[in-house]
Design a protein around this motif. Structure first.
Motif, PDB file in Angstrom:
ATOM      1  N   GLY A  86       0.811  -1.200   0.000  1.00 32.99           N
ATOM      2  CA  GLY A  86       0.000   0.000   0.000  1.00 32.99           C
ATOM      3  C   GLY A  86       0.847   1.253   0.000  1.00 32.99           C
ATOM      4  O   GLY A  86       2.076   1.210  -0.033  1.00 32.99           O
ATOM      5  N   HIS A  87       0.175   2.389   0.009  1.00 34.86           N
ATOM      6  CA  HIS A  87       0.797   3.702   0.175  1.00 34.86           C
ATOM      7  C   HIS A  87       1.986   3.851  -0.791  1.00 34.86           C
ATOM      8  O   HIS A  87       1.861   3.555  -1.979  1.00 34.86           O
ATOM      9  CB  HIS A  87       1.201   3.875   1.638  1.00 34.86           C
ATOM     10  CG  HIS A  87       1.372   5.298   2.067  1.00 34.86           C
ATOM     11  ND1 HIS A  87       2.592   5.926   2.039  1.00 34.86           N
ATOM     12  CD2 HIS A  87       0.498   6.204   2.550  1.00 34.86           C
ATOM     13  CE1 HIS A  87       2.474   7.170   2.475  1.00 34.86           C
ATOM     14  NE2 HIS A  87       1.190   7.370   2.795  1.00 34.86           N
ATOM     15  N   HIS A 108       5.425  -0.231   3.104  1.00 32.29           N
ATOM     16  CA  HIS A 108       4.054   0.079   3.501  1.00 32.29           C
ATOM     17  C   HIS A 108       3.143  -1.079   3.089  1.00 32.29           C
ATOM     18  O   HIS A 108       3.145  -1.491   1.920  1.00 32.29           O
ATOM     19  CB  HIS A 108       3.573   1.363   2.822  1.00 32.29           C
ATOM     20  CG  HIS A 108       4.272   2.592   3.301  1.00 32.29           C
ATOM     21  ND1 HIS A 108       3.738   3.436   4.249  1.00 32.29           N
ATOM     22  CD2 HIS A 108       5.470   3.133   2.954  1.00 32.29           C
ATOM     23  CE1 HIS A 108       4.563   4.440   4.472  1.00 32.29           C
ATOM     24  NE2 HIS A 108       5.622   4.281   3.696  1.00 32.29           N
ATOM     25  N   SER A 110      -0.955  -2.895   3.719  1.00 34.89           N
ATOM     26  CA  SER A 110      -2.336  -2.629   4.121  1.00 34.89           C
ATOM     27  C   SER A 110      -3.039  -3.931   4.468  1.00 34.89           C
ATOM     28  O   SER A 110      -2.729  -4.991   3.910  1.00 34.89           O
ATOM     29  CB  SER A 110      -3.086  -1.913   2.997  1.00 34.89           C
ATOM     30  OG  SER A 110      -2.558  -0.632   2.762  1.00 34.89           O
ATOM     31  N   HIS A 126      -1.053  -0.142   7.416  1.00 34.20           N
ATOM     32  CA  HIS A 126      -2.249   0.688   7.237  1.00 34.20           C
ATOM     33  C   HIS A 126      -3.466  -0.236   7.307  1.00 34.20           C
ATOM     34  O   HIS A 126      -3.532  -1.234   6.575  1.00 34.20           O
ATOM     35  CB  HIS A 126      -2.214   1.411   5.883  1.00 34.20           C
ATOM     36  CG  HIS A 126      -0.968   2.223   5.665  1.00 34.20           C
ATOM     37  ND1 HIS A 126      -0.902   3.569   5.930  1.00 34.20           N
ATOM     38  CD2 HIS A 126       0.259   1.860   5.204  1.00 34.20           C
ATOM     39  CE1 HIS A 126       0.313   4.016   5.645  1.00 34.20           C
ATOM     40  NE2 HIS A 126       1.038   2.991   5.194  1.00 34.20           N
ATOM     41  N   ARG A 128      -7.530  -0.851   6.783  1.00 29.62           N
ATOM     42  CA  ARG A 128      -8.638  -0.321   5.984  1.00 29.62           C
ATOM     43  C   ARG A 128      -9.851  -1.215   6.144  1.00 29.62           C
ATOM     44  O   ARG A 128      -9.789  -2.424   5.895  1.00 29.62           O
ATOM     45  CB  ARG A 128      -8.238  -0.268   4.498  1.00 29.62           C
ATOM     46  CG  ARG A 128      -6.975   0.518   4.212  1.00 29.62           C
ATOM     47  CD  ARG A 128      -7.137   1.994   4.510  1.00 29.62           C
ATOM     48  NE  ARG A 128      -5.866   2.705   4.389  1.00 29.62           N
ATOM     49  CZ  ARG A 128      -5.671   3.961   4.769  1.00 29.62           C
ATOM     50  NH1 ARG A 128      -6.677   4.649   5.303  1.00 29.62           N
ATOM     51  NH2 ARG A 128      -4.481   4.512   4.638  1.00 29.62           N
ATOM     52  N   GLU A 152      -5.202   6.615   0.216  1.00 27.90           N
ATOM     53  CA  GLU A 152      -4.158   6.473   1.228  1.00 27.90           C
ATOM     54  C   GLU A 152      -3.157   7.623   1.172  1.00 27.90           C
ATOM     55  O   GLU A 152      -2.675   8.101   2.206  1.00 27.90           O
ATOM     56  CB  GLU A 152      -3.416   5.155   1.039  1.00 27.90           C
ATOM     57  CG  GLU A 152      -4.191   3.920   1.462  1.00 27.90           C
ATOM     58  CD  GLU A 152      -3.332   2.667   1.472  1.00 27.90           C
ATOM     59  OE1 GLU A 152      -3.744   1.692   2.122  1.00 27.90           O
ATOM     60  OE2 GLU A 152      -2.260   2.658   0.828  1.00 27.90           O
TER      61      GLU A 152
END
Length: 317
Positions: A86-87, A108, A110, A126, A128, A152
Motif C-alpha cells: 500500500g501507500h 508500507h 495494508s 495501514h 482499511r 491512502e
C-alpha cells in the motif's frame, strides 16, 4: 508476475524469499544461513539467496529499488499472507510518481484486519475497513487498488502531486493505463468518510489520460495556475514537409503555439536531441511558434514570452 497487458516486460534476475520451513528443500542449514554471506535476511524469519536468482518477467522500467520493494513485499507476505502493498510501496511497484520527500525505504502494507499489529523495523501498517474489495493480485503479490492508493496518499500529497500520480495511472507512463478516469473518479469518491475529499475532488477534476510525464503534468498545471488557458495535450499537427503528424507536448492549436518540456534525456541523448531539432523545424514550417521549458527555465521570462506570442496571435491573456 507482470504481463504484456500492463506494458513492456523484461526478464530480470530476482531472488525468491524463503522461510525456515523451506530449508530442507533447499538443502540449507541454519548454520549456513548465519555464516554464509550469500544469504541475506530480509525480515526476521525470511531470507534470500543472493546467488540464486530466478529470471522473472518484471516491468521494463523497473530498477533496483523496485526489485527491493518487491522482494520485501513477497517476504512479509510469507509471514502475513493477507497483506497487500500500500501507500508509497504500492506507488513504487505500480511505477507511479511520488515526490522525493516520500522516497523512504520503508515498506508500507495494508490490511483489513483492524486488530493487526506488526512490530518490525521499516514496516508501516495501514488498516482499511473496506480492504477486502480494494486489493488486487499483480506482480505476483497483492497491491491496493489505484483508487485506494489515492485515498491512502491524499493526506500526504499536495493537489498537484495527486494529479501527477493520477495522470500516470490513467495514462501510459507505467506502460499502460491501470484504470480509466471515469472509474477512478467513481471509485475514489465512493469512499465513505473520505479524508481530504476537497483535495481529491480538485485533483480528479484536473487529471487527463494522455500525459507522458510528471513534468508535463506540472507544466500544464503551472499554465493554468498562472492564468493561461488549459493547453491541449499532444495536439495533432499535420506536416507537409515531413509527411507526418507531429504531436508537441502541449499547445494552443488555434494560435499555433506549441510548448515542449525538455527533460534531461533530451540533452544527453544525441538521438533525442536530433529529433527535437527536427520536430521544431517541422512545426515552425507549419507556422507554429515553439516554446521550450526545462528544469531550470526562468518561468517569469517564459510567462512574458508566452503572453507576448498569444497577444500577437490574437489569444486572450
Amino acid at each position: 508476475m507482470w504481463n504484456s497487458r500492463n506494458g513492456p516486460v523484461a526478464l530480470r534476475p530476482v531472488p525468491t524469499p524463503f522461510t525456515a520451513k523451506d530449508l530442507p528443500r533447499r538443502g540449507v542449514t541454519h548454520y549456513a544461513l548465519s555464516s554464509e554471506p550469500r544469504y541475506e535476511q530480509v525480515f526476521r524469519g525470511v531470507w534470500i539467496d543472493t546467488s540464486d536468482a530466478d529470471a522473472v518477467p518484471v516491468p521494463a522500467w523497473a530498477d533496483s529499488r523496485w526489485n527491493r520493494a518487491w522482494i520485501e513485499l513477497r517476504s512479509i507476505r510469507l509471514l502475513h499472507p493477507g497483506l497487500a502493498g500500500g501507500h508509497a510501496t504500492a506507488a513504487r511497484l505500480y511505477g507511479l510518481p511520488l515526490p522525493n520527500r516520500m522516497n523512504s525505504e520503508d515498506l508500507h502494507v495494508s490490511t483489513g484486519d483492524m486488530a493487526m499489529r506488526i512490530e518490525r523495523p521499516g514496516v508501516r501498517l495501514h488498516r482499511r475497513r473496506r480492504f477486502a474489495s480494494e486489493h488486487i493480485a499483480l506482480l505476483d503479490v497483492s497491491l491496493v487498488t489505484v483508487p485506494l492508493l489515492l485515498v491512502e496518499l491524499a493526506p500526504d500529497l499536495t493537489r498537484d502531486e495527486l494529479v501527477q500520480l493520477g495522470d500516470a495511472a490513467i495514462g501510459r507512463q507505467a506502460g499502460a493505463p491501470y484504470i480509466s478516469l471515469d472509474e477512478l473518479k467513481r471509485s475514489v469518491l465512493d469512499h465513505p468518510r473520505l479524508r481530504s475529499r476537497d483535495k481529491l475532488e480538485a485533483a480528479l477534476s484536473l487529471m487527463r489520460p494522455t500525459v507522458d510525464s510528471p513534468r508535463e503534468t506540472w507544466l500544464r498545471l503551472w499554465l493554468i495556475a498562472n492564468g493561461f488557458p488549459e493547453p491541449a495535450l499532444h495536439p495533432a499537427v499535420p506536416s507537409e514537409v515531413g509527411r507526418c503528424v507531429l504531436h508537441p507536448d502541449l499547445g494552443y492549436p488555434d494560435l499555433r503555439i506549441a510548448i515542449e518540456y525538455e527533460g534531461d534525456h533530451h540533452r544527453t541523448s544525441p538521438d533525442a536531441f536530433a529529433a527535437d531539432i527536427r520536430r521544431r523545424e517541422l512545426l515552425e514550417a507549419e507556422g507554429w511558434v515553439v516554446l521550450r521549458v526545462a528544469k531550470r527555465t526562468d518561468m517569469g521570462a517564459f510567462s512574458r514570452s508566452l503572453s507576448t506570442h498569444m497577444a500577437r496571435r490574437g489569444g486572450m491573456r
